[in-house]
Design a protein around this motif. Structure first.
Motif, PDB file in Angstrom:
ATOM      1  N   GLY A 129     -27.270  43.536 -24.376  1.00 35.03           N
ATOM      2  CA  GLY A 129     -26.596  42.440 -25.060  1.00 35.03           C
ATOM      3  C   GLY A 129     -26.811  42.499 -26.560  1.00 35.03           C
ATOM      4  O   GLY A 129     -27.248  43.505 -27.113  1.00 35.03           O
ATOM      5  N   TRP A 130     -26.531  41.378 -27.217  1.00 33.25           N
ATOM      6  CA  TRP A 130     -26.730  41.271 -28.667  1.00 33.25           C
ATOM      7  C   TRP A 130     -28.179  40.894 -28.925  1.00 33.25           C
ATOM      8  O   TRP A 130     -28.663  39.885 -28.421  1.00 33.25           O
ATOM      9  N   ALA A 136     -26.328  45.545 -31.197  1.00 32.98           N
ATOM     10  CA  ALA A 136     -26.408  45.563 -29.735  1.00 32.98           C
ATOM     11  C   ALA A 136     -27.647  46.332 -29.293  1.00 32.98           C
ATOM     12  O   ALA A 136     -28.111  47.241 -29.982  1.00 32.98           O
ATOM     13  N   THR A 152     -21.525  49.626 -15.393  1.00 35.70           N
ATOM     14  CA  THR A 152     -22.284  48.728 -16.261  1.00 35.70           C
ATOM     15  C   THR A 152     -22.432  49.322 -17.659  1.00 35.70           C
ATOM     16  O   THR A 152     -22.278  48.616 -18.669  1.00 35.70           O
ATOM     17  N   LYS A 155     -19.090  49.091 -19.428  1.00 34.03           N
ATOM     18  CA  LYS A 155     -18.804  47.710 -19.839  1.00 34.03           C
ATOM     19  C   LYS A 155     -19.637  47.321 -21.058  1.00 34.03           C
ATOM     20  O   LYS A 155     -19.156  46.629 -21.968  1.00 34.03           O
ATOM     21  N   PHE A 156     -20.891  47.754 -21.091  1.00 36.33           N
ATOM     22  CA  PHE A 156     -21.727  47.460 -22.258  1.00 36.33           C
ATOM     23  C   PHE A 156     -21.079  48.018 -23.522  1.00 36.33           C
ATOM     24  O   PHE A 156     -21.006  47.334 -24.550  1.00 36.33           O
ATOM     25  N   ALA A 158     -17.900  48.758 -24.083  1.00 38.78           N
ATOM     26  CA  ALA A 158     -16.656  48.049 -24.393  1.00 38.78           C
ATOM     27  C   ALA A 158     -16.934  46.650 -24.933  1.00 38.78           C
ATOM     28  O   ALA A 158     -16.276  46.189 -25.885  1.00 38.78           O
ATOM     29  N   ASP A 159     -17.910  45.964 -24.334  1.00 37.29           N
ATOM     30  CA  ASP A 159     -18.218  44.598 -24.753  1.00 37.29           C
ATOM     31  C   ASP A 159     -18.850  44.542 -26.145  1.00 37.29           C
ATOM     32  O   ASP A 159     -18.844  43.486 -26.789  1.00 37.29           O
ATOM     33  N   HIS A 160     -19.419  45.658 -26.610  1.00 37.77           N
ATOM     34  CA  HIS A 160     -20.103  45.682 -27.908  1.00 37.77           C
ATOM     35  C   HIS A 160     -19.442  46.676 -28.864  1.00 37.77           C
ATOM     36  O   HIS A 160     -20.091  47.218 -29.764  1.00 37.77           O
ATOM     37  N   ASP A 162     -17.567  46.145 -31.238  1.00 39.70           N
ATOM     38  CA  ASP A 162     -17.499  45.680 -32.621  1.00 39.70           C
ATOM     39  C   ASP A 162     -18.874  45.662 -33.294  1.00 39.70           C
ATOM     40  O   ASP A 162     -19.018  45.130 -34.405  1.00 39.70           O
ATOM     41  N   TRP A 187     -17.427  56.858 -27.050  1.00 41.02           N
ATOM     42  CA  TRP A 187     -17.318  55.796 -28.047  1.00 41.02           C
ATOM     43  C   TRP A 187     -17.902  56.195 -29.399  1.00 41.02           C
ATOM     44  O   TRP A 187     -17.569  55.594 -30.421  1.00 41.02           O
TER      45      TRP A 187
END
Length: 369
Positions: A129-130, A136, A152, A155-156, A158-160, A162, A187
């Protein structure tokens, strides 16, 4: 790697319907078959001679084991004592961070040794997470052959996407395979990038036994005689948001095998900064094999190395860019990113791994599929 290990899984017993069985006197029950220690040792010797990554070393391992068989050293041994004795003879020839004979789970400990402690399975991903604004954080403890964990990891990322920085904590990462790496690397790179080189014994590859054959990110190239050589490549995914993000990788003496592959890929390409201690120095990748009597052994069949130098990390580890005690690695990464020292210490304390951050013999997972 890796290199990059999974021993054969235990079979699950199905529950059978209740049945009436004849009563058998205790004296009529067949005794459990005794383990033939010499047969276990000879099976291991033959596999090392045939498949070990370095043929000459494999022959020397086999000769040492066979000399011990001829001297009668293994015959009286059982359980963990047998595995320990074989390991000692092999290590005396040439240490290898992945070589280990594993006794059956219910085997007696070696004389003077403690009974094996059954630990719960390690959680693959923790505290993702942040951790601070724009930063991140994720801890990987293993890279398993598990689609759910790969999802998982994907997704981590993609979710972070930015994030201005990502901190990968692999201080307690014992190894595994390449699946999670191959959803992280796309990425981080702006163009196709060669990460590391991996060479497998040609005899193993010809048997269809290479643990890295068929992986899309691997490209076969010319290499040394007697080896099948492949390069691991990062393949950009078309999303540029993380291409300029700062990447920090936290390492320790417990960072082993596939985690060292990840570390070298980040270091060799200059894409990430390693902070902490040198890694475990367990380079060779391979596969688990049954040796008989419930014993298993890991057979290293290949090595992973820096394509620029040809050097691997067996025995020495991947060296950090910034050397600090592993417990202080997260503080250093956060302060490098501009976080106030007191806040960095508070965040580090809240994200301290619960597992040990030093090398433990026999805790390496190598890449296997």
């Amino acid at each position: 790697m890796t290199g990059f290990s999974r021993l054969l899984p235990a079979l699950l017993m199905a529950t059978a319907p209740l049945a009436v069985l004849p009563v058998v006197a205790a004296e009529e029950a067949a005794p459990a078959p005794a383990v033939d220690a010499n047969a276990v040792a000879e099976t291991y010797a033959a596999l090392l001679e045939r498949d070990y990554v370095y043929p000459d070393t494999g022959r020397r391992y086999a000769a040492a084991i066979r000399a011990a068989i001829a001297a009668g050293r293994y015959a009286p041994l059982t359980g963990a004592a047998l595995g320990t004795a074989i390991d000692a003879d092999v290590s005396a020839v040439s240490p290898d961070g992945h070589l280990r004979v594993r006794a059956p789970d219910n085997a007696a400990p070696a004389p003077g040794g403690a009974a094996p402690v059954k630990r719960p399975p390690r959680v693959p991903v923790e505290q993702a997470g942040w951790i601070a604004p724009g930063i991140a954080f994720v801890r990987f403890n293993v890279f398993p052959n598990d689609p759910a964990v790969t999802a998982t990891a994907a997704k981590f990322m993609a979710d972070h996407a930015d994030a201005r920085a990502i901190i990968f904590d692999i201080r307690t990462h014992g190894g595994g395979g390449m699946d999670q790496m191959d959803v992280i690397f796309p990425w981080l790179f702006a163009k196709e990038t060669r990460l590391v080189t991996m060479a497998t014994r040609a005899s193993v590859d010809a048997q269809g036994g290479s643990p890295i054959d068929g992986i899309p990110s691997m490209r076969k190239v010319a290499g040394a005689a007697g080896m099948v050589t492949r390069e691991h490549w990062a393949m950009p995914n078309g999303d540029a948001r993380l291409r300029d993000a700062r990447i920090y990788v936290l390492t320790s003496g417990a960072t082993a095998s596939a985690a060292e592959h990840f570390s070298l890929a980040m270091k060799h390409t200059g894409r990430g900064v390693l902070i902490g201690d040198p890694t475990a120095g367990a380079n060779h990748f391979g596969r688990g094999e049954e040796l008989g009597g419930g014993f298993t052994g890991f057979i290293p069949v290949g090595r992973t190395y820096d394509p620029a130098t040809g050097q691997d990390w067996e025995g020495v580890g991947v060296l950090p860019d910034i050397a600090v005690p592993p417990a202080d690695a997260l503080v250093r990464a956060l302060t490098e990113l501009g976080v106030d020292a007191a806040e960095a210490k508070r965040l580090s304390d809240a994200h301290m791994p619960s597992a040990p951050m030093e090398r433990r013999k026999g805790r390496v997972r190598a890449p296997a599929r």
